[in-house]
Design a protein around this motif. Structure first.
Motif, PDB file in Angstrom:
ATOM      1  N   PHE A 122      -4.542  11.390  -0.697  1.00 48.13           N
ATOM      2  CA  PHE A 122      -5.251  12.331   0.157  1.00 48.13           C
ATOM      3  C   PHE A 122      -4.744  13.732  -0.138  1.00 48.13           C
ATOM      4  O   PHE A 122      -3.564  13.923  -0.439  1.00 48.13           O
ATOM      5  N   ARG A 123      -5.626  14.694  -0.037  1.00 47.89           N
ATOM      6  CA  ARG A 123      -5.221  16.091  -0.121  1.00 47.89           C
ATOM      7  C   ARG A 123      -4.553  16.472   1.200  1.00 47.89           C
ATOM      8  O   ARG A 123      -4.931  15.959   2.255  1.00 47.89           O
ATOM      9  N   ASN A 124      -3.599  17.353   1.138  1.00 50.90           N
ATOM     10  CA  ASN A 124      -2.952  17.824   2.365  1.00 50.90           C
ATOM     11  C   ASN A 124      -3.994  18.328   3.364  1.00 50.90           C
ATOM     12  O   ASN A 124      -3.895  18.054   4.563  1.00 50.90           O
ATOM     13  N   GLU A 125      -5.003  19.036   2.866  1.00 48.03           N
ATOM     14  CA  GLU A 125      -6.031  19.593   3.744  1.00 48.03           C
ATOM     15  C   GLU A 125      -6.758  18.497   4.518  1.00 48.03           C
ATOM     16  O   GLU A 125      -7.146  18.701   5.668  1.00 48.03           O
ATOM     17  N   LEU A 148       0.834  -1.194   0.000  1.00 50.12           N
ATOM     18  CA  LEU A 148       0.000   0.000   0.000  1.00 50.12           C
ATOM     19  C   LEU A 148       0.872   1.249   0.000  1.00 50.12           C
ATOM     20  O   LEU A 148       1.725   1.424   0.865  1.00 50.12           O
ATOM     21  N   VAL A 149       0.623   2.111  -0.978  1.00 52.44           N
ATOM     22  CA  VAL A 149       1.278   3.416  -1.051  1.00 52.44           C
ATOM     23  C   VAL A 149       0.246   4.474  -0.690  1.00 52.44           C
ATOM     24  O   VAL A 149      -0.890   4.429  -1.154  1.00 52.44           O
ATOM     25  N   ILE A 150       0.670   5.413   0.140  1.00 52.63           N
ATOM     26  CA  ILE A 150      -0.166   6.562   0.485  1.00 52.63           C
ATOM     27  C   ILE A 150       0.541   7.800  -0.042  1.00 52.63           C
ATOM     28  O   ILE A 150       1.714   8.035   0.254  1.00 52.63           O
ATOM     29  N   GLU A 151      -0.185   8.569  -0.846  1.00 52.26           N
ATOM     30  CA  GLU A 151       0.361   9.798  -1.410  1.00 52.26           C
ATOM     31  C   GLU A 151      -0.423  10.986  -0.876  1.00 52.26           C
ATOM     32  O   GLU A 151      -1.659  10.930  -0.790  1.00 52.26           O
ATOM     33  N   LEU A 152       0.280  12.041  -0.514  1.00 51.43           N
ATOM     34  CA  LEU A 152      -0.346  13.284  -0.074  1.00 51.43           C
ATOM     35  C   LEU A 152      -0.159  14.317  -1.166  1.00 51.43           C
ATOM     36  O   LEU A 152       0.948  14.530  -1.646  1.00 51.43           O
ATOM     37  N   ASP A 153      -1.253  14.948  -1.534  1.00 50.69           N
ATOM     38  CA  ASP A 153      -1.242  15.875  -2.661  1.00 50.69           C
ATOM     39  C   ASP A 153      -1.512  17.306  -2.233  1.00 50.69           C
ATOM     40  O   ASP A 153      -2.536  17.594  -1.614  1.00 50.69           O
ATOM     41  N   GLY A 154      -0.601  18.187  -2.615  1.00 59.14           N
ATOM     42  CA  GLY A 154      -0.803  19.617  -2.448  1.00 59.14           C
ATOM     43  C   GLY A 154      -1.386  20.189  -3.723  1.00 59.14           C
ATOM     44  O   GLY A 154      -1.775  19.457  -4.641  1.00 59.14           O
TER      45      GLY A 154
END
Length: 124
Positions: free
Chosen positions: A102-105, A67-73
């Motif tokens: 997921f979005r950073n927010e 599982l990779v989790i990416e945070l997007d700005g």
């Protein structure tokens, strides 16, 4: 194939070096999520931050569940970045890795929901 080859999917020394640099410069959202994932804090699962996988560096990776989790700005709203993200996700899928974003927010504003969504992908 050794365990480390499988863990990193043949990532080059350059990718490993870049990942080490990124670990020292986590974004505020990455820092918040890392503090919630580190030391097997989420249901006992081990996560790695800024983890090299082939030609990529995943924000977070749980090897046992692929599982990779990416945070997007906001940069991820740009068309070129969005297209790159889609291609990257497809390449990781070909390796049997699931990618959730997921979005950073979201990390700041709905932290518990983010953790619940991640938990849905974790199986013992």
């Amino acid at each position: 194939m050794s365990y480390s080859d499988n863990l990193f999917y043949g990532a080059s020394p350059l990718i490993h070096k870049r990942a080490r640099e990124l670990r020292r410069k986590l974004t505020p959202a990455e820092r918040v999520l890392w503090n919630l994932l580190r030391k097997k804090a989420l249901e006992g699962f081990k996560f790695r931050r800024q983890h090299p996988i082939r030609n990529f560096i995943a924000d977070f990776y749980c090897h046992s569940n692929k599982l990779v989790i990416e945070l997007d700005g906001s940069i991820h709203d740009e068309v070129s970045q969005s297209e790159y993200d889609k291609g990257r996700t497809e390449e990781l899928k070909e390796l049997g890795i699931t990618v959730i974003r997921f979005r950073n927010e979201e990390v700041f504003e709905t932290t518990e929901d983010v953790l619940k969504r991640i938990s849905k992908y974790l199986t013992p």
